[in-house]
Scaffold this motif. Structure first.
Motif: not given
Length: 398
Positions: A289, A292, A301, A353-355
């Motif tokens: 990640s 991100m 990105n 952002w979160r996984n």
């Protein structure tokens, strides 16, 4: 070109949805070649024109034959690998079908740790001393001249996978005897303690148009082998060692001969002499990640920019890099004791952002202040250790 660009995406792991979304948005036909075991993976199917499955990618000639069969009824303008393990396969497919892009020789510089080190050394780029595990007299001489411990590294694994720390000559001889005929697929390298950096870049016509320098809190080898919270944070442009690492990255990318694409390179600043050393480089988007985190800091990105430059090249157009933002960002990852970890209490406005992967916790934080971000990162690391952290043995290399 009076028809849509046709892209063959090679993916032995589930990744690349952002790449395929951008290709679809640009009006391309996206053909996905993946493994049968990934048939039910959550691919962005509305962006994929057709999907082809192989039992495995290990038998390269079988894949070449399968793609050649598809080419009887499909015109593939570009072949793009999504993972490190697909880079050489994609190069072989391009060579066989005579499709533009990175060929076999250049691909070795971005996959084979021995090849990239030899090339770096030939181009006068500083890297840890090393020796191919091939001739025993040369290995004895290397261990006499370079004090231990050393790293024994697979030549074609990704990241820290399969790296073994060797403490003395007898341990090396015992280890390579167990490897048998596989030992020539290893190199022995000087162990250089220090801070490890990674640089994520966009390359167009041999020029680096964009690079972002980040520093791991702990070397990936330590996290892979001993566990802990994986953490990396971007360094502001011009901050401390950022310019020096960025300049060495420029030399490495030029030395490896990449014409266009995305790179993820790693470097280390030696605790002993303070010098920056080249460790490795890959022609792919950074894993775990990292994309991100780069997006949080810069607004770019890497998957999308990779798609945009490949499409521009296929159409004979010029690729134009979007304007970058200059925030600071950090990534924290760890294995979780809980199958479905609840991170809702990590609710500061800096959370970008979160996984949501089972038994994993992943957070990306963003701030306009590097100092304030660093304070929050240190606090979150302590909490993750307490609330979630699980440790499992590292996976051995093949």
């Amino acid at each position: 070109m009076d028809r849509p660009v046709n892209l063959l995406i090679v993916a032995s792991y589930f990744k690349g949805n952002r790449f395929m979304e951008e290709c679809h948005r640009e009006g391309c036909n996206v053909y996905l070649l993946t493994k049968l075991s990934l048939k039910d993976a959550p691919w962005q199917r509305e962006c994929i024109t057709d999907t082809f499955y192989m039992p495995e990618f290990t038998k390269r000639e079988d894949v070449i034959n399968a793609v050649s069969y598809l080419a009887r009824t499909h015109i593939f303008d570009r072949i793009i690998p999504m993972d490190d393990y697909d880079v050489e396969l994609a190069a072989s497919l391009r060579e066989h079908l005579r499709i533009p892009g990175m060929g076999d020789t250049t691909a070795r510089y971005f996959r084979d740790k021995l090849a990239m080190r030899v090339q770096a050394r030939d181009e006068h780029i500083r890297c840890p001393r090393f020796e191919h595990v091939l001739n025993y007299d040369k290995l004895r001489q290397f261990m006499d001249e370079v004090p231990g411990p050393w790293f024994l590294k697979p030549r074609s694994e990704a990241g820290a996978v399969g790296i073994k720390k060797i403490n003395n000559p007898q341990e090396l001889w015992d280890t390579i005897q167990q490897l048998g005929d596989d030992q020539s697929h290893r190199l022995l390298e000087e162990y250089v303690p220090g801070s490890v950096y990674h640089v994520d870049s966009v390359v167009w016509n041999r020029e680096i148009l964009f690079s972002n320098v980040s520093r791991y809190d702990k070397p990936p080898f330590d996290i892979w082998n001993f566990g802990g919270v994986f953490c990396t944070r971007t360094l502001p442009q011009g901050y401390a060692e950022e310019p020096e690492v960025a300049e060495m990255n420029r030399k490495v990318v030029a030395a490896m001969g990449l014409v266009r694409g995305i790179t993820h390179a790693e470097f280390i600043r030696s605790e002993k002499d303070g010098q920056i050393y080249f460790l490795e480089v890959a022609a792919r988007v950074g894993g775990a990640s990292i994309d991100m985190m780069v997006e949080a800091a810069t607004g770019l990105n890497m998957w999308q920019e990779w798609a945009r430059l490949e499409i521009a090249y296929a159409k004979g157009e010029e690729y134009v890099l979007p304007q970058r933002r200059s925030d600071s960002a950090a990534l924290l990852n760890c294995l979780s004791r809980q199958a479905d970890p609840d991170t809702s209490s990590y609710n500061d406005p800096e959370v970008f952002w979160r996984n949501h992967k089972d038994h994993h916790v992943g957070l990306v934080l963003r701030s306009s202040s590097f100092e304030e971000l660093s304070k929050l990162v240190d606090s979150y690391k302590e909490r993750l250790n307490r609330d979630f952290l699980a440790i499992e043995p590292p996976r051995a290399s093949n």
